[in-house]
Design an enzyme around this catalytic site. Structure first.
Site, PDB file in Angstrom:
ATOM      1  N   GLY A 207    -102.642 -20.308  39.586  1.00 23.05           N
ATOM      2  CA  GLY A 207    -101.220 -20.320  39.911  1.00 23.05           C
ATOM      3  C   GLY A 207    -100.361 -20.077  38.701  1.00 23.05           C
ATOM      4  O   GLY A 207    -100.847 -19.955  37.569  1.00 23.05           O
TER       5      GLY A 207
ATOM      6  N   GLY B 157     -96.923 -21.603  36.917  1.00 20.36           N
ATOM      7  CA  GLY B 157     -95.943 -22.683  36.940  1.00 20.36           C
ATOM      8  C   GLY B 157     -94.797 -22.405  35.992  1.00 20.36           C
ATOM      9  O   GLY B 157     -94.724 -21.333  35.398  1.00 20.36           O
TER      10      GLY B 157
ATOM     11  N   PHE C 299     -94.240 -23.406  33.146  1.00 17.60           N
ATOM     12  CA  PHE C 299     -94.528 -23.321  31.715  1.00 17.60           C
ATOM     13  C   PHE C 299     -95.640 -22.337  31.400  1.00 17.60           C
ATOM     14  O   PHE C 299     -96.067 -22.236  30.268  1.00 17.60           O
ATOM     15  CB  PHE C 299     -94.926 -24.700  31.188  1.00 17.60           C
ATOM     16  CG  PHE C 299     -93.886 -25.745  31.468  1.00 17.60           C
ATOM     17  CD1 PHE C 299     -92.797 -25.879  30.623  1.00 17.60           C
ATOM     18  CD2 PHE C 299     -93.989 -26.577  32.567  1.00 17.60           C
ATOM     19  CE1 PHE C 299     -91.836 -26.834  30.876  1.00 17.60           C
ATOM     20  CE2 PHE C 299     -93.021 -27.520  32.824  1.00 17.60           C
ATOM     21  CZ  PHE C 299     -91.939 -27.662  31.989  1.00 17.60           C
TER      22      PHE C 299
ATOM     23  N   VAL D 173    -101.998 -20.831  35.186  1.00 17.38           N
ATOM     24  CA  VAL D 173    -103.149 -21.726  35.169  1.00 17.38           C
ATOM     25  C   VAL D 173    -104.388 -20.970  35.635  1.00 17.38           C
ATOM     26  O   VAL D 173    -104.343 -20.244  36.636  1.00 17.38           O
ATOM     27  CB  VAL D 173    -102.914 -22.940  36.094  1.00 17.38           C
ATOM     28  CG1 VAL D 173    -104.060 -23.920  35.983  1.00 17.38           C
ATOM     29  CG2 VAL D 173    -101.604 -23.627  35.748  1.00 17.38           C
TER      30      VAL D 173
ATOM     31  N   ASP E 146     -90.259 -32.694  36.288  1.00 14.99           N
ATOM     32  CA  ASP E 146     -90.542 -31.680  37.308  1.00 14.99           C
ATOM     33  C   ASP E 146     -91.540 -32.213  38.332  1.00 14.99           C
ATOM     34  O   ASP E 146     -92.497 -31.546  38.690  1.00 14.99           O
ATOM     35  CB  ASP E 146     -91.059 -30.391  36.648  1.00 14.99           C
ATOM     36  CG  ASP E 146     -90.981 -29.194  37.604  1.00 14.99           C
ATOM     37  OD1 ASP E 146     -90.300 -29.307  38.651  1.00 14.99           O
ATOM     38  OD2 ASP E 146     -91.598 -28.161  37.320  1.00 14.99           O
TER      39      ASP E 146
END
Ligand SMILES: *[C@@H]1O[C@H](CO)[C@@H](O)[C@H](O)[C@H]1NC(C)=O
Ligand SMILES: *[C@@H]1O[C@H](CO)[C@@H](O)[C@H](O)[C@H]1NC(C)=O
Ligand SMILES: *[C@@H]1O[C@H](CO)[C@@H](O)[C@H](O)[C@H]1NC(C)=O
Ligand SMILES: *[C@@H]1O[C@H](CO)[C@@H](O)[C@H](O)[C@H]1NC(C)=O
Ligand SMILES: *[C@@H]1O[C@H](CO)[C@@H](O)[C@H](O)[C@H]1NC(C)=O
Ligand SMILES: *[C@@H]1O[C@H](CO)[C@@H](O)[C@H](O)[C@H]1NC(C)=O
Ligand SMILES: *[C@@H]1O[C@H](CO)[C@@H](O)[C@H](O)[C@H]1NC(C)=O
Length: 834
Positions: free
Chosen positions: A525, A527, A529, A532, A643
């Site tokens: 995925g 995100g 930041f 992943v 978050d």
């Protein structure tokens, strides 16, 4: 001579009556008891009649010891209503009450208050109890023991009688000349676990040790008497009995506010005072304040000592030897599901039990577990008693009035955090073994590591031996962070203060091989930041690698230091960070891999949602709350997640929730403590108003996100996208409307209906509404949330929540809509989905 005859007859009659009463212990119907008449109990122990105490000119009706020359009164009938020098009459009236009349004034001064009509005689018993009862039935309708004055006689009960509804307690005389109701009170405090307390006016000055250890602590009574306690359907009461009935003994509360134990000494013909509580500073209630213990008899040293894990609240006063402010926690670490434990404080008078709970039938280990599972439980004590078997006492909140002795008393186990626990266990080892690693050359590091490993092994073994001796049952609690990591390629240089922690660093090669060179097939995925990737290490362990976007702005050292702190965060509801990889500008985080993906893939998927019944959802809610509480309360670095959302909660194989991406904001923003940032991280829909609009964050902005997440878990709907029909309304607004109409259960995910526990669901909705309050100050802390979810305490009613959110990414839009998105008003109405 008629008059003489009459006088003579009267005289004889009077003498006869005198004779009658002085030899009798009973007042019969139609008999009149006058000034000078006396009742004497069968074996002449007690007497009953009128008396004038000390230099008083007033008359009272009462009971005293018959055989003791120093007139000692144990009970007074009309204590607040004396009679001046006029004739007085006591009789049993037709409705069966004892009535005392002031004849000259013709008024009733005192009376009993029974309604049965079955009582017609009054008898003074050998126990010193005056009873009013039926002559034939012998059923007691009233007794003086139920209306104590200042003296506790053997077999006289103090406390609550559930049959009569009477709460019996002792009250001092006003002075030695005035038996009127004084200001000192001795009673059984029933607010928590029962204990016997002494008040001077409104001030609690002394308490005995609580049941089942009961009073009076420190009383060397050499088997002279026995203390008893009852707690059953008839009531809760305490009393004492004499082992040797020939000894005349009683307790009395006096007008200066002392609680005394006295026994009659036949030899010296005087009352022998064994003690008068409080007899030393340590016996004075709260002399050392909360969370401290008092050690009597320390001649030159200060008597107060803070409990393990606590420090003086007012150090200056404390060092000036005024301990009344007590002690406070040394650190604000969480003591809830955070590796905490107990330290034993032996031989103490147990703390105030007015907020404690007694549980019957739990052994020491069960008692400990019970306490451990309740976050607010601050201490426990377990004991086996002959009468009630095992008794477990649990304290909540402050620990007041502990007295430390050397040779007797009970064992108290006080809750301490994981760090103190570790320290406590370190104390088993010689001091030299405590090493602090200075900054060393790389060459020496490896040598040292081997040494440390050896020492740790030795320590463990020693500790194990220690445990095996049965002195300490608890398993090793050396914090996980203190243990050696398993996979180390390089140890980064360490900051001072973190000298015992290594950061596992993976080299880039390993990561590239593990993730198949960050292939898109391995991508899990994307995100906020970075991306992943799933990977597999050569030893087969599956990992998740987060490749951080390059604009974190931190140099490798800063990053490594930050990581070192974050890697120490270990909690079963946090995704475990295994280590990191740093290569030039490239920074990566290596996590444990969780096959079940994130919570959102369950909540919002038509078929997978069925895998989460209510029980499971509730466990997930509690797990997330615990993980968040841990982040917020960790001592070293207070982590604000910033978050929290469904996609950041991963589920392991047993569907246990694990929060991911924590500490991220810290890496990207540096110092979090200032609580103000230009860059808003987070996700629209989960952000609190103050964060979305002003970038102001705090643990309370996380609480807001948690509240939203909670509503999503219950409803199966997303806060930010599932309310497109009416853009002014979102999930929070929808729930609030239903809540006000008492239809809150209608919001619940339809697939849950079967597994539902409606009380629990309503409680969760209630908690969620408190979490999404508009003002941060109105929201509970995460620790409160954990407590609210786990208990049945009543919750404050929620106010209107902040359900209209501005889109943070559209700063212009909220400025445009400023009229509606007003800061001053409670509601912020501009809404725009991404
Ligand atoms: C009263 O007398 C009885 C027997 O005569 C004795 O057993 C009892 O202990 C006495 N009570 C007191 C309080 O002296
Ligand atoms: C009793 O006598 C005292 C003075 O000796 C007086 O002050 C008080 O009012 C009297 N009480 C009654 C009820 O007569
Ligand atoms: C009590 O009564 C007697 C006579 O009846 C009287 O002489 C005396 O002064 C009275 N005392 C008080 C205190 O009223
Ligand atoms: C007996 O005394 C009680 C208490 O003062 C009173 O309530 C009751 O009315 C009296 N009964 C009669 C028959 O005078
Ligand atoms: C007498 O008892 C009744 C109930 O039994 C109660 O309502 C009343 O207040 C009592 N009166 C006094 C003076 O204690
Ligand atoms: C101890 O300090 C408290 C205030 O912290 C004060 O109220 C109290 O009087 C002091 N006690 C003594 C004995 O000085
Ligand atoms: C710890 O918590 C207390 C009360 O919650 C607070 O007053 C105190 O300032 C905190 N201390 C630290 C070091 O955060």
């Amino acid at each position: 001579m008629v008059s003489l005859d009459f006088l003579l007859r009267s005289l004889i009659l009077i003498l006869l009556t005198r004779q009658l009463f002085s030899s009798l212990d009973t007042i019969k119907p139609n008999q009149v008891f006058r000034d000078g008449d006396i009742l004497i109990s069968k074996n002449k122990t007690f007497a009953f009649g009128f008396f004038k105490p000390g230099s008083s000119v007033q008359s009272y009706l009462g009971i005293w010891y018959n055989k003791i020359p120093e007139k000692t009164f144990v009970w007074v009938a009309n204590r607040d209503n004396p009679i001046n020098n006029s004739s007085k009459v006591l009789l049993i009236n037709r409705s069966g009450n004892l009535v005392l009349l002031d004849e000259s004034r013709g008024v009733e001064v005192w009376s009993t208050n029974v309604s049965s009509r079955n009582s017609n005689i009054a008898q003074l018993l050998d126990s010193g109890n005056l009873v009013l009862m039926g002559q034939i039935s012998q059923v007691v309708a009233w007794q003086s023991f139920d209306y104590p004055t200042d003296t506790l006689l053997p077999n006289m009960k103090i406390g609550l009688d559930l049959k009569t509804g009477l709460n019996r307690f002792l009250t001092s005389w006003r002075s030695s000349d005035d038996p009127g109701t004084g200001k000192s009170i001795n009673r059984l405090d029933l607010s928590g676990s029962p204990q016997f307390v002494l008040y001077r006016g409104p001030t609690l000055v002394f308490r005995t040790a609580p049941w089942p250890w009961i009073w009076p602590v420190g009383d060397d009574n050499s088997g002279m008497y026995k203390a008893n306690f009852d707690n059953n359907k008839d009531g809760i009461s305490q009393w004492f009995t004499m082992e040797d009935p020939s000894i005349v003994m009683h307790f009395v509360v006096d007008e200066i506010g002392s609680w005394n134990r006295l026994a009659w000494d036949d030899q010296s013909r005087q009352w022998n005072k064994f003690w008068s509580m409080p007899m030393d500073p340590c016996q004075e209630y709260g002399y050392c304040g909360a969370f401290a213990s008092c050690t009597p008899g320390s001649r030159n040293a200060f008597v107060c000592t803070c409990l393990t894990g606590y420090v003086p609240k007012s150090p200056r006063d404390w060092y000036l030897r005024n301990g009344s402010d007590g002690c406070v926690r040394k650190r604000n670490t969480s003591m809830c599901g955070n590796g905490e434990g107990f330290v034993k404080v032996g031989h103490v008078k147990l703390p105030d039990t007015s907020a404690a709970q007694a549980l019957i039938g739990l052994n020491s280990e069960q008692c400990k577990q019970k306490c451990l599972r309740k976050c607010s439980c601050s201490a426990y004590s377990a004991m086996s008693t002959s009468e009630r078997g095992n008794v477990c006492l649990l304290w909540f909140g402050e620990l007041m009035d502990i007295v430390a002795y050397t040779d007797w008393g009970s064992d108290l186990h006080v809750r301490i955090d994981s760090l103190d626990l570790a320290e406590k266990n370190e104390d088993f080892f010689p001091k030299e073994e405590k090493l602090v690693i200075p900054l060393l050359s790389v060459g020496m590091v490896s040598v040292l590591l081997v040494t440390i490993l050896c020492i740790q092994l030795i320590k463990r073994r020693k500790y194990k031996e220690h445990q095996d001796q049965g002195q300490h049952k608890r398993v090793s609690i050396i914090p996980a962070a203190l243990r050696r990591p398993k996979r180390i390629s390089t140890a980064y240089n360490l900051q001072e203060g973190n000298s015992h922690v290594d950061l596992p660093i993976y080299d880039l090669r390993t990561i590239i091989e593990a993730t198949n060179n960050f292939s898109s097939a391995n991508k899990l995925g994307q995100g906020g930041f970075g991306s992943v990737y799933k990977g597999q290490l050569p030893d087969g362990q599956e990992i998740a690698v987060k490749r951080l976007s390059k604009d974190s702005g931190q140099g490798p050292m800063e990053f490594a230091n930050e990581m070192m702190l974050i890697v120490q965060l270990q909690h079963k509801n946090l995704v475990k960070l295994l280590g990191c990889c740093i290569h030039k500008e490239e920074k990566m985080l290596v996590y444990e891999y969780l096959p079940n993906k994130s919570l959102d893939t369950f909540l919002f998927d038509q078929s997978r949602k069925l895998e989460l019944d209510w029980r499971k959802r509730f466990e997930i809610i509690v797990g997330i709350a615990r993980g968040m509480m841990y982040l917020h309360l960790d001592s070293r670095l207070k982590i604000i997640h910033r978050d929290l959302k469904a996609s950041n909660v991963l589920l392991d194989v047993t569907m246990n929730p694990k929060i991911s991406d924590f500490g991220m904001a810290k890496i990207f923003e540096g110092d979090q403590s200032q609580g103000n940032t230009r860059r808003v991280v987070g996700t629209y829909g989960y952000m609190s108003p103050e964060y979305a609009i002003f970038g102001k964050f705090s643990t309370k902005s996380d609480v807001f996100s948690f509240g939203v997440l909670l509503l999503e878990i219950i409803s199966g709907k997303r806060n930010n996208v599932d309310f497109t029909e009416d853009p002014s309304l979102n999930l929070i607004g929808h729930v609030w409307d239903l809540w006000r109409e008492e239809r809150a259960l209608e919001m619940v995910e339809p697939s849950l209906k079967e597994s539902l526990l409606s009380n629990e669901v309503l409680r969760c909705i209630h908690v969620a509404l408190l979490c999404v309050q508009d003002r941060a100050i109105d929201r509970p802390a995460m620790s409160d949330v954990v407590f609210m979810l786990g208990s049945n305490t009543s919750l404050p009613p929620p106010k209107q929540p902040a359900f209209f959110l501005c889109a943070p990414s559209d700063v212009d839009k909220w400025v445009i809509g400023a009229k509606q998105c007003s800061v001053d008003e409670v509601t912020i109405t501009l809404v725009n989905a991404r």
